[in-house]
Design an enzyme around this catalytic site. Structure first.
Site: not given
Ligand code: THU
Length: 141
Positions: A53, A55, A57, A59, A64, A66, A101, A104
């Site tokens: 993942n 990220e 600033a 948001y 993700c 995956e 999530c 994904c």
């Molecule tokens: N995240 C993933 O990388 N994969 C998922 O399937 C769910 C969430 C990440 C996104 C974000 O950077 C952090 O987890 C918190 O949500």
């Protein structure tokens, strides 16, 4: 053993390796906002691809693990993804936060429909039909 679409199931060794790769790459996650590091590893027919993942600033611009791993496999020309391992190294054991999530799941439905989905801490692999029984379908799908 074969899968429903005629592909070969992952061996125990392949599953172990894929989960190991996902766990190792999670160390490279860029997650300064959530402090929730995720690693993913995708097994194609040619190679294994990893993602984390990332990220931002702003948001909503984050991606993700995956989807970043699947994008790598697509870019390499993979036509069939056999397995995906997901390691949420900061999630507590048995927590639903270890599962992919919704976004994904929709990517897996389209780009890796026959993949075994291995979630760190769980023994049995998931199939996308269980995780996303009513996907959004549009166009060619
Ligand atoms: N995240 C993933 O990388 N994969 C998922 O399937 C769910 C969430 C990440 C996104 C974000 O950077 C952090 O987890 C918190 O949500």
């Amino acid at each position: 053993m074969n899968t429903i679409d005629g592909g070969k199931s992952l061996s125990g060794e392949e599953r172990t390796q894929l989960l190991r790769a996902a766990t190792a790459v999670a160390e490279n996650a860029y997650a300064p906002y959530s402090n929730f590091r995720v690693g993913a590893a995708v097994l194609g027919e040619l190679a294994t691809y990893t993602g984390v993942n990332v990220e931002n600033a702003s948001y909503s611009l984050g991606i993700c693990a995956e989807r970043s791993a699947i994008a790598m496999a697509v870019a390499a020309g993979e036509k069939k993804i056999r397995g995906i391992a997901i390691a949420c190294v900061d999630a507590s054991k048995d927590s639903a936060a270890r599962l992919p999530c919704g976004a994904c799941r929709q990517w897996i439905y389209e780009l890796a429909p026959s993949a075994e989905i291995l979630v760190g801490g769980d023994d049995a692999p998931f199939r996308i039909e269980e995780l996303l029984p009513t996907p959004f379908k549009f166009g060619k799908k």
